[in-house]
Design a protein around this motif. Structure first.
Motif, PDB file in Angstrom:
ATOM      1  N   ARG A  85       0.844  -1.198   0.000  1.00  0.00           N
ATOM      2  CA  ARG A  85       0.000   0.000   0.000  1.00  0.00           C
ATOM      3  C   ARG A  85       0.874   1.242   0.000  1.00  0.00           C
ATOM      4  NH1 ARG A  85      -4.205   0.450   4.687  1.00  0.00           N
ATOM      5  NH2 ARG A  85      -2.364   1.036   5.899  1.00  0.00           N
ATOM      6  N   ALA A  86       0.595   2.157  -0.919  1.00  0.00           N
ATOM      7  CA  ALA A  86       1.398   3.370  -1.080  1.00  0.00           C
ATOM      8  C   ALA A  86       0.797   4.510  -0.277  1.00  0.00           C
ATOM      9  CB  ALA A  86       1.492   3.746  -2.551  1.00  0.00           C
ATOM     10  N   GLY A  87       0.769   4.370   1.055  1.00  0.00           N
ATOM     11  CA  GLY A  87       0.213   5.411   1.896  1.00  0.00           C
ATOM     12  C   GLY A  87      -0.812   4.846   2.850  1.00  0.00           C
ATOM     13  N   GLY A  88      -1.769   5.681   3.276  1.00  0.00           N
ATOM     14  CA  GLY A  88      -2.795   5.252   4.210  1.00  0.00           C
ATOM     15  C   GLY A  88      -3.925   4.525   3.506  1.00  0.00           C
ATOM     16  N   PRO A  89      -4.966   4.118   4.266  1.00  0.00           N
ATOM     17  CA  PRO A  89      -6.118   3.446   3.665  1.00  0.00           C
ATOM     18  C   PRO A  89      -6.697   4.263   2.518  1.00  0.00           C
ATOM     19  CG  PRO A  89      -6.239   3.366   6.057  1.00  0.00           C
ATOM     20  CD  PRO A  89      -5.089   4.275   5.722  1.00  0.00           C
ATOM     21  N   GLY A  90      -7.066   3.583   1.454  1.00  0.00           N
ATOM     22  CA  GLY A  90      -7.624   4.241   0.277  1.00  0.00           C
ATOM     23  C   GLY A  90      -6.616   4.566  -0.792  1.00  0.00           C
ATOM     24  N   ASN A 201     -26.317  -3.433   3.684  1.00  0.00           N
ATOM     25  CA  ASN A 201     -25.337  -2.994   4.668  1.00  0.00           C
ATOM     26  C   ASN A 201     -24.801  -1.617   4.297  1.00  0.00           C
ATOM     27  OD1 ASN A 201     -24.366  -5.324   6.680  1.00  0.00           O
ATOM     28  ND2 ASN A 201     -24.866  -6.266   4.701  1.00  0.00           N
ATOM     29  N   VAL A 202     -24.486  -0.814   5.316  1.00  0.00           N
ATOM     30  CA  VAL A 202     -23.715   0.411   5.137  1.00  0.00           C
ATOM     31  C   VAL A 202     -22.523   0.318   6.077  1.00  0.00           C
ATOM     32  CG1 VAL A 202     -25.620   1.863   4.378  1.00  0.00           C
ATOM     33  CG2 VAL A 202     -25.145   1.632   6.823  1.00  0.00           C
ATOM     34  N   ALA A 203     -21.370   0.790   5.627  1.00  0.00           N
ATOM     35  CA  ALA A 203     -20.152   0.696   6.426  1.00  0.00           C
ATOM     36  C   ALA A 203     -19.271   1.895   6.160  1.00  0.00           C
ATOM     37  CB  ALA A 203     -19.401  -0.604   6.106  1.00  0.00           C
ATOM     38  N   GLY A 204     -18.429   2.224   7.141  1.00  0.00           N
ATOM     39  CA  GLY A 204     -17.517   3.346   6.975  1.00  0.00           C
ATOM     40  C   GLY A 204     -16.276   3.188   7.823  1.00  0.00           C
ATOM     41  N   LEU A 205     -15.208   3.801   7.363  1.00  0.00           N
ATOM     42  CA  LEU A 205     -13.940   3.841   8.088  1.00  0.00           C
ATOM     43  C   LEU A 205     -13.353   5.233   7.915  1.00  0.00           C
ATOM     44  CD1 LEU A 205     -11.487   2.506   9.549  1.00  0.00           C
ATOM     45  CD2 LEU A 205     -10.635   1.904   7.279  1.00  0.00           C
ATOM     46  N   SER A 206     -12.997   5.872   9.025  1.00  0.00           N
ATOM     47  CA  SER A 206     -12.400   7.204   8.985  1.00  0.00           C
ATOM     48  C   SER A 206     -11.184   7.210   9.888  1.00  0.00           C
ATOM     49  CB  SER A 206     -13.414   8.258   9.460  1.00  0.00           C
ATOM     50  OG  SER A 206     -12.817   9.533   9.551  1.00  0.00           O
ATOM     51  N   THR A 207     -10.081   7.763   9.407  1.00  0.00           N
ATOM     52  CA  THR A 207      -8.874   7.824  10.221  1.00  0.00           C
ATOM     53  C   THR A 207      -8.123   9.121   9.969  1.00  0.00           C
ATOM     54  OG1 THR A 207      -6.759   6.732  10.717  1.00  0.00           O
ATOM     55  CG2 THR A 207      -7.582   6.539   8.464  1.00  0.00           C
ATOM     56  N   GLY A 208      -7.579   9.664  11.062  1.00  0.00           N
ATOM     57  CA  GLY A 208      -6.719  10.830  10.930  1.00  0.00           C
ATOM     58  C   GLY A 208      -5.408  10.500  10.260  1.00  0.00           C
ATOM     59  N   GLY A 209      -5.086   9.206  10.253  1.00  0.00           N
ATOM     60  CA  GLY A 209      -3.965   8.749   9.449  1.00  0.00           C
ATOM     61  C   GLY A 209      -2.618   8.831  10.136  1.00  0.00           C
ATOM     62  N   ASP A 210      -1.602   8.480   9.365  1.00  0.00           N
ATOM     63  CA  ASP A 210      -0.206   8.519   9.775  1.00  0.00           C
ATOM     64  C   ASP A 210       0.547   9.434   8.818  1.00  0.00           C
ATOM     65  OD1 ASP A 210       0.262   5.777  11.587  1.00  0.00           O
ATOM     66  OD2 ASP A 210      -1.364   5.629  10.139  1.00  0.00           O
ATOM     67  N   ASP A 225      -1.554  11.870   6.892  1.00  0.00           N
ATOM     68  CA  ASP A 225      -2.354  11.601   5.699  1.00  0.00           C
ATOM     69  C   ASP A 225      -3.591  10.799   6.103  1.00  0.00           C
ATOM     70  OD1 ASP A 225      -0.488  12.643   3.550  1.00  0.00           O
ATOM     71  OD2 ASP A 225       0.821  11.212   4.571  1.00  0.00           O
ATOM     72  N   GLY A 226      -4.709  11.474   6.186  1.00  0.00           N
ATOM     73  CA  GLY A 226      -5.947  10.833   6.605  1.00  0.00           C
ATOM     74  C   GLY A 226      -6.737  10.279   5.434  1.00  0.00           C
ATOM     75  N   SER A 227      -7.829   9.585   5.752  1.00  0.00           N
ATOM     76  CA  SER A 227      -8.675   9.015   4.702  1.00  0.00           C
ATOM     77  C   SER A 227     -10.049   8.684   5.254  1.00  0.00           C
ATOM     78  CB  SER A 227      -8.027   7.760   4.102  1.00  0.00           C
ATOM     79  OG  SER A 227      -7.752   6.803   5.108  1.00  0.00           O
ATOM     80  N   GLU A 228     -11.012   8.593   4.361  1.00  0.00           N
ATOM     81  CA  GLU A 228     -12.365   8.172   4.699  1.00  0.00           C
ATOM     82  C   GLU A 228     -12.853   7.202   3.639  1.00  0.00           C
ATOM     83  OE1 GLU A 228     -15.036  11.420   5.204  1.00  0.00           O
ATOM     84  OE2 GLU A 228     -14.061  12.169   7.030  1.00  0.00           O
ATOM     85  N   LEU A 229     -13.408   6.065   4.085  1.00  0.00           N
ATOM     86  CA  LEU A 229     -13.944   5.049   3.192  1.00  0.00           C
ATOM     87  C   LEU A 229     -15.410   4.844   3.536  1.00  0.00           C
ATOM     88  CD1 LEU A 229     -10.789   4.502   3.422  1.00  0.00           C
ATOM     89  CD2 LEU A 229     -11.321   2.138   2.820  1.00  0.00           C
ATOM     90  N   ARG A 230     -16.264   4.871   2.513  1.00  0.00           N
ATOM     91  CA  ARG A 230     -17.695   4.655   2.697  1.00  0.00           C
ATOM     92  C   ARG A 230     -18.151   3.579   1.717  1.00  0.00           C
ATOM     93  NH1 ARG A 230     -16.257   7.119   6.362  1.00  0.00           N
ATOM     94  NH2 ARG A 230     -16.969   9.152   7.157  1.00  0.00           N
ATOM     95  N   ASN A 231     -19.027   2.700   2.192  1.00  0.00           N
ATOM     96  CA  ASN A 231     -19.431   1.575   1.371  1.00  0.00           C
ATOM     97  C   ASN A 231     -20.890   1.233   1.675  1.00  0.00           C
ATOM     98  OD1 ASN A 231     -18.634  -0.502  -0.514  1.00  0.00           O
ATOM     99  ND2 ASN A 231     -18.838  -1.956   1.172  1.00  0.00           N
ATOM    100  N   ALA A 232     -21.675   0.955   0.647  1.00  0.00           N
ATOM    101  CA  ALA A 232     -23.051   0.491   0.816  1.00  0.00           C
ATOM    102  C   ALA A 232     -23.293  -0.662  -0.144  1.00  0.00           C
ATOM    103  CB  ALA A 232     -24.052   1.614   0.552  1.00  0.00           C
ATOM    104  N   THR A 233     -23.898  -1.731   0.343  1.00  0.00           N
ATOM    105  CA  THR A 233     -24.160  -2.907  -0.496  1.00  0.00           C
ATOM    106  C   THR A 233     -25.580  -3.384  -0.263  1.00  0.00           C
ATOM    107  OG1 THR A 233     -23.285  -4.387   1.228  1.00  0.00           O
ATOM    108  CG2 THR A 233     -21.757  -3.670  -0.489  1.00  0.00           C
TER     109      THR A 233
END
Length: 650
Positions: A85-90, A201-210, A225-233
């Motif tokens: 992975r080239a960085g944080g989540p996402g 389902n709805v799901a999410g991940l949020s992080t201030g990062g590294d 480097d933070g990130s936010e991931l949102r997902n709905a299925t």
């Protein structure tokens, strides 16, 4: 460590231990139910033990028990894989399967190909997919172009969303929080109404990062480097009596901070929007001896990148990449002789890519754009035949009929020998695969002057594998140990690479890859399962003789699944990634060309405690020793992270 199946019993190791614990007897545990998978022929259940291939399955229990957030985390400790992975989540997250390229693994959503044609090589970003909401992820390693076509040189991953549940209405929830300002949550419902099964389902991940820039880089500003991931299925299956219809859909949005590797870049951001849907109708005929199925779907991506001027750079950059893939398939399946079947069918794919890029570095603006499309067709046939009680054979053939390059034929043959006296299964397979250049490879553009090469030809491969897996009587019971190993050889021609002098892509390299995947599972007592995998890969460029970048020769993953009490479960894990070649950077940030980089080991831990049936609290720790490492040279890996949460099903 996810349940992995080079043997049927390996996949059920945890289930065996859990059953034995519940019975308070490890002397003669119940034999595990043979799992089935659908990746070998979509929507057709295939017993794993009869398939001549190595397959891993991440199911709902595995996702919950190991508290994995993303597909990247679910794949990291499987045999034959290396995730970068080239960085944080996402951020761009690459998967190297059995030493092949990062764009040689085909990804499916309920059977729909969802690799992005607007990305270089069509490489998939495995760090953007949240696992929450999926019932299972099937991963078949080895060439599968004879069924799925382009891109399946290293393997195929199918993310499955299946509706229905044990009750008419079953809601569930999962929420967790931890350090680095990280939050994760999921809410879902599944059930049955009459003849309709449903799940959402709805799901999410949020992080201030590294800080993704390593501490050793002198220009490091400490920018996180933070990130936010949102997902709905959502998915629905309806039995109409005369036929069955199904629908599945996914919406995904990811936003993330980027760096100008290896330097911090505080105003560099990216986003990816993706939706995919698939629908089908199927009907059984001739007393269920035959099934016909029509299905179709669509996958759409919009990726955006923006870099605004800051104190370290006057660069102004804005890029947008859009792609749309429409897909249709028709198939017919005939069953005979109890365990044998033949499948024939055809597919039609329509891809469209639009790109707009601009860059102003202080000397004036530079812009490029592309708008291209392509339509491809294919026909295929496959057969799985039980010759005897001991021997299963399979064969597949596919003819690709593309619009802009020469037609390609791929094949795969294999067999399984069951030796019950030795409690062993031997499997052998050989086949060819290919990967067509994407529309971006041929016609794309970026803000650094890159232009695609319309004369590119597909990459082509030949592979062979031979494996065995065996159950042993050990620790006083019949299924005390399971050991499996598969050796593989892959040769690839016409590898596509970027020519930085010409600023385009060319067919140039050839690669030879040899390796072995091994797994071992020990069940010393009813309350413990010990599991480990080891992968050795020797991947080299035939033209230069150099090792291919970012393929470690050695990778080890070990874990213990400990049912400490009836309610308390503890899972420690260690993952070791060995030395590997990579493009490298000095501490000053100066490019050093290609060198070997040192390996690293990560310590992880999952703990869960059942408060009552259906309700549990859990904690997960990743890189608990806070190891400083660089999965990609010039990019820092994440430091120690801890999440604590609660999950419940009602």
């Amino acid at each position: 460590m996810r349940p992995s199946i080079p043997v049927a019993s390996l996949a059920m190791a945890v289930a065996v231990a859990a059953d034995a614990h519940a019975q308070q007897s490890a002397a003669q545990p119940e034999p595990p139910r043979i799992p089935v998978i659908e990746i070998y022929a979509p929507r057709i259940a295939n017993p794993v033990e009869r398939i001549p291939a190595d397959i891993s399955v991440i199911d709902t229990a595995g996702i919950e028990n190991d508290s994995d957030s993303t597909l990247e985390e679910g794949l990291r400790d499987l045999p034959g894989t290396h995730v970068v992975r080239a960085g944080g989540p996402g951020n761009q997250t690459s998967l190297f399967t059995r030493g092949t390229e990062s764009d040689h693994t085909l990804v499916l959503f309920n059977g729909l190909p969802v690799n992005d044609p607007s990305a270089p090589g069509g490489a998939y970003t495995f760090g953007s997919d949240l696992l929450a909401g999926f019932d299972r992820v099937e991963f078949l390693r080895g060439p599968m172009s004879s069924y799925y076509g382009s891109g399946a040189i290293g393997g195929v991953i199918n993310q499955q969303l299946r509706p229905g549940g044990p009750t008419e209405f079953q809601p569930s929830v999962d929420i967790a929080g931890g350090n680095r300002d990280t939050w994760r949550g999921r809410a879902g419902v599944r059930g049955t109404v009459g003849r309709m099964d449903y799940v959402a389902n709805v799901a999410g991940l949020s992080t201030g990062g590294d800080n993704a820039s390593p501490d050793r880089i002198t220009s490091n500003r400490g920018e996180e480097d933070g990130s936010e991931l949102r997902n709905a299925t959502a998915a629905v299956d309806v039995d109409l009596g005369v036929a069955r219809v199904d629908f599945a859909g996914r919406l995904r949005r990811t936003t993330f901070d980027l760096d100008d590797i290896p330097n911090d870049d505080p105003n560099y951001t990216g986003s990816t929007d993706h939706y995919a849907w698939t629908a089908g109708i199927e009907r059984d005929l001739f007393d269920d001896q035959a099934t016909v199925r029509l299905s179709g779907g669509e996958s759409y991506y919009e990726r955006g990148f923006e870099n605004l001027p800051d104190s370290g750079s006057v660069k102004l950059q804005h890029d947008v990449f859009e792609s749309r893939r429409r897909f249709g398939e028709a198939s017919a399946t005939w069953r005979f002789g109890g365990d044998s079947r033949v499948v024939v069918g055809g597919t039609l794919t329509d891809d469209t890519v639009e790109t707009q890029t601009s860059l102003d570095s202080g000397s004036g603006p530079f812009t490029q754009a592309a708008d291209v499309s392509e339509r491809d067709g294919a026909v295929f046939a496959s057969a799985d035949i039980g010759l005897t009680d001991r021997i299963d054979v399979s064969a597949g053939l596919r003819r690709e009929i593309p619009e802009t390059y020469e037609a390609r034929t791929t094949w795969r043959v294999g067999g399984v020998l069951h030796v019950d006296e030795w409690r062993s299964r031997f499997h052998v397979a050989a086949g060819t695969a290919f990967k067509a250049p994407t529309l971006f490879d041929r016609f794309g553009a970026n803000n650094f002057g890159f232009r695609g090469n319309p004369d590119l030809q597909p990459e082509e491969s030949r592979s062979f594998e031979l494996g065995v897996d065996t159950d042993f009587t050990l620790f006083g019971h019949r299924n005390g140990a399971t050991i499996g190993a598969t050796a593989f050889v892959t040769e690839i021609e016409n590898l596509i690479e970027t020519d930085f002098t010409l600023n385009t892509t060319v067919n140039r390299d050839e690669a030879e890859i040899r390796g072995i995947e091994t797994e071992a599972t020990l069940r010393p007592v009813s309350w413990a399962v010990l599991a480990g995998t080891y992968t050795f890969v020797l991947a080299k460029d035939e033209r230069s003789g150099n090792a291919l970048n970012r393929r470690p020769r050695h990778k080890v993953a070990v874990e213990a699944r400990l049912q400490a009490t009836e309610r308390l479960r503890i899972v420690p894990e260690v993952i070791y990634v060995g030395d590997r070649a990579d493009v490298t950077y000095a501490d000053s940030g100066t490019f050093l060309n290609r060198n070997y980089v040192e390996g690293y080991a990560l310590v992880n831990l999952d703990v869960s405690y059942s408060l009552k049936p259906g309700v549990s609290v859990y904690g997960e720790g990743r890189n608990l020793t806070d190891k400083e490492y660089e999965p990609l040279n010039g990019v820092a890996g994440r430091g120690a992270t801890v999440l604590v949460g609660v999950r419940a099903s009602f």
